[in-house]
Design a protein around this motif. Structure first.
Motif, mmCIF file in Angstrom:
data_model
loop_
_atom_site.group_PDB
_atom_site.id
_atom_site.type_symbol
_atom_site.label_atom_id
_atom_site.label_comp_id
_atom_site.label_asym_id
_atom_site.label_seq_id
_atom_site.Cartn_x
_atom_site.Cartn_y
_atom_site.Cartn_z
ATOM 1 N N GLN A 120 0.830 -1.203 0.000
ATOM 2 C CA GLN A 120 0.000 0.000 0.000
ATOM 3 C C GLN A 120 0.865 1.253 0.000
ATOM 4 O O GLN A 120 2.012 1.232 0.447
ATOM 5 N N ASP A 122 -5.288 4.928 -1.501
ATOM 6 C CA ASP A 122 -4.618 3.684 -1.107
ATOM 7 C C ASP A 122 -4.183 3.683 0.352
ATOM 8 O O ASP A 122 -3.835 2.641 0.889
ATOM 9 N N LYS A 182 -5.392 -0.529 -7.826
ATOM 10 C CA LYS A 182 -5.550 0.068 -6.490
ATOM 11 C C LYS A 182 -5.512 1.584 -6.559
ATOM 12 O O LYS A 182 -6.081 2.268 -5.694
ATOM 13 N N TYR A 183 -4.797 2.127 -7.552
ATOM 14 C CA TYR A 183 -4.743 3.579 -7.731
ATOM 15 C C TYR A 183 -5.846 4.082 -8.658
ATOM 16 O O TYR A 183 -6.304 5.211 -8.535
#
Length: 583
Positions: free
Chosen positions: A502, A509, A557-558
């Motif tokens: 992360q 995030d 995730k971004y």
């Protein structure tokens, strides 16, 4: 009776000869400077006292004065937003009065006795009151309502109640008369001995996770509200950083952060950062629901031991109001070293690596004060304890780490190689574990969906398979592996870089809700399912890898904001399109 006098001094350990008036664990004042101390041993000839301040300048023959009380904390409105040392001296107040160093023998009231608090009474004349019940409420900060609790030893009928209004903490606002006709005056604070756990009505079954927003914790190794976790790691592996992140994002109502024996520059960073942080839940300062206890490595060693108990006593007080409290102890190794140093000065028989033989029992007493409880007034509250451990040379076989493992149910082992590779959080998924999964299964199935834990199990299996294959690769190289095993290694990389790693500085995030974590797992497992079918049809994994689909999944995730989870659908379509395009 003649006053007792100092007989000998050995660092923080002071002895008194032929004293008969002291009790075990009694708080005493030592010397002309009235240094705070605690009786830790009594025998026929000598009474031993550990002093919580620097004993430089104390001489034999100086007076020792007992108080008849145990070392206690003052509990009342004003604890939140403040910074205390290990024996609850307010550091900001001392700084204003005496500068950046704490004068020896200084005493400053932990709570501001001149501040007026707006009190709303919750009882009236004729009501019955007993220990632990609420008799008034105060809006302590923007986000926390302080509930005034009846102190221990008080039970009876209310014979006088003040009107709602502004009062100082010393003002008497309720008078209770017991069955013997004795009157008990209640004000806005109470004292509690730090080494005694506050009683509750019942210890409840743990059933709710403490949501942290950190995927490796929430998904793979969760901790429950009222649970315990250890964060062991060598120097530079990110223990303090992880605890900062948990303090900021976990869904506890109140944070108690104990800096026990840490370096001064680290504690300075904590104090400055926490003072500036905005609580993401309320958009108010994070300090509005935080108590900081700072006991740096250059402060007296005995106070380092006390700081842990001070922190957990404050946590239990807010738990009894019905709040979920998270205690961050950084680090319990420094606390254990304080025990070892005092034990050595007492000339006790050392156990493994010089630690005292009672180290395991002290650790168990500390962690056992966590729990999800029904309070004496019928509310429900919890204390969760997350303790950092600093084993020398990252050796997890040393006594503090090994004994801590006996008393915690989540073990988040930080890895030096991951930390140096900038993999945050550097929790090694092969050596960490959580025993809370079975306790939390019902909650996850109800609140997130039955697919969550099924997906978790598949992710864990892939990581375990990858670990076995990497051992083979070390011996014979990756080229000899068949494509289906190469795919497992490729998926392991996707999970590690796209899910477990992360970015604490990225807005989407740094904290990830459980729904997004579940959707990310679904996409990763869908890719594995389709790629595995593709490979088993005899087609080349290299051709699939050249499409960059694995890198695209790592970046999701971004690319998907936390409040736009519908965007995950495009990844399923993209995976189908890529595989169809190369068939």
């Amino acid at each position: 009776m003649a006053k007792s006098k100092v007989y000998s001094i050995n660092g923080p350990v002071v002895t008194v000869k032929d004293a008969l008036e002291f009790q075990m664990l009694e708080m005493v004042y030592v010397g002309k400077q009235r240094l705070l101390g605690e009786v830790i041993s009594i025998n026929k000839g000598l009474t031993t006292i550990q002093v919580y301040e620097d004993t430089t300048g104390v001489a034999p023959g100086e007076p020792v004065e007992g108080t008849g009380e145990q070392i206690s904390v003052l509990l009342g409105p004003g604890l939140l937003t403040h910074i205390f040392d290990g024996i609850q001296r307010p550091l900001r107040t001392i700084e204003k009065e005496a500068g950046i160093y704490i004068p020896t023998g200084s005493y400053v009231d932990p709570l501001d006795k001149e501040k007026l608090w707006d009190v709303k009474m919750t009882v009236q004349q004729g009501d019955d009151l007993e220990f632990g019940q609420v008799y008034g409420v105060i809006q302590e900060t923007h986000v926390i309502e302080h509930r005034l609790l009846v102190p221990k030893g008080v039970r009876g009928k209310v014979i006088d109640v003040k009107a709602d209004g502004a009062y100082k903490i010393d003002d008497v606002i309720v008078v209770v008369q017991d069955t013997y006709g004795n009157n008990h005056e209640l004000n806005l604070y109470q004292k509690w001995p730090i080494k005694t756990a506050r009683p509750t009505k019942k210890r409840l079954m743990i059933s709710t996770p403490l949501i942290t927003g950190q995927r490796v914790i929430d998904t793979l190794f969760p901790i429950a509200k009222g649970g315990t976790a250890a964060v062991p790691g060598g120097f530079g592996t990110g223990k303090t950083m992880l605890q900062h992140q948990l303090a900021k994002w976990c869904d506890a109502d109140i944070i108690v952060y104990v800096g026990c024996g840490e370096r001064g520059n680290e504690m300075t960073q904590v104090l400055e950062e926490f003072s500036e942080l905005i609580d993401p839940k309320t958009n108010k300062p994070l300090m509005d629901r935080t108590v900081l206890i700072a006991n740096t490595s250059n402060m007296p060693v005995a106070a380092r031991e006390a700081s842990i108990y001070t922190g957990v006593a404050i946590a239990e007080y807010y738990r009894d109001m019905g709040y979920d409290v998270a205690v961050m102890a950084d680090s319990t190794s420094r606390w254990a070293e304080a025990l070892r140093e005092i034990s050595g000065r007492l000339e006790e028989m050392p156990a493994e690596e010089g630690f005292p033989a009672y180290l395991p029992s002290r650790l168990s007493q500390f962690y056992e004060r966590a729990g999800y409880m029904q309070t004496l007034n019928g509310d429900r509250g919890s204390v969760s304890i997350i303790g950092a451990v600093s084993p020398q040379g990252a050796d997890f076989s040393e006594p503090v780490t090994q004994n801590t493992k006996r008393f915690v149910r989540s073990f988040w082992a930080l890895d030096k190689d991951l930390a140096y590779a900038r993999h945050y959080a550097a929790i090694n998924w092969n050596t960490s574990y959580s025993e809370y999964i079975n306790d939390l299964t019902k909650w996850f199935d109800t609140e997130v969906g039955t697919s969550f834990l099924l997906n978790r199990d598949q992710i864990m299996n892939l990581l375990a398979d990858e670990n076995k294959l990497l051992e083979i690769v070390k011996l014979i190289g990756a080229d000899v592996l068949p494509d289906d095993q190469k795919l497992v290694i490729e998926m392991g990389k996707v999970i590690r870089r796209g899910f477990l790693q992360q970015n604490a500085f990225h807005k989407d995030d740094t904290f990830v809700p459980l729904e997004k974590q579940n959707r990310m797992m679904e996409v990763i497992l869908y890719l594995y399912e389709k790629a595995n079918k593709y490979v088993h049809e005899g087609k080349s994994l290299n051709v699939l890898a050249e499409t960059n689909i694995f890198d695209e999944i790592i970046k999701m995730k971004y690319d998907v904001p936390n409040d736009e989870l519908h965007l995950f659908e495009r990844y399923f379509d993209e995976i189908d399109a890529v595989i169809k395009g190369i068939e």
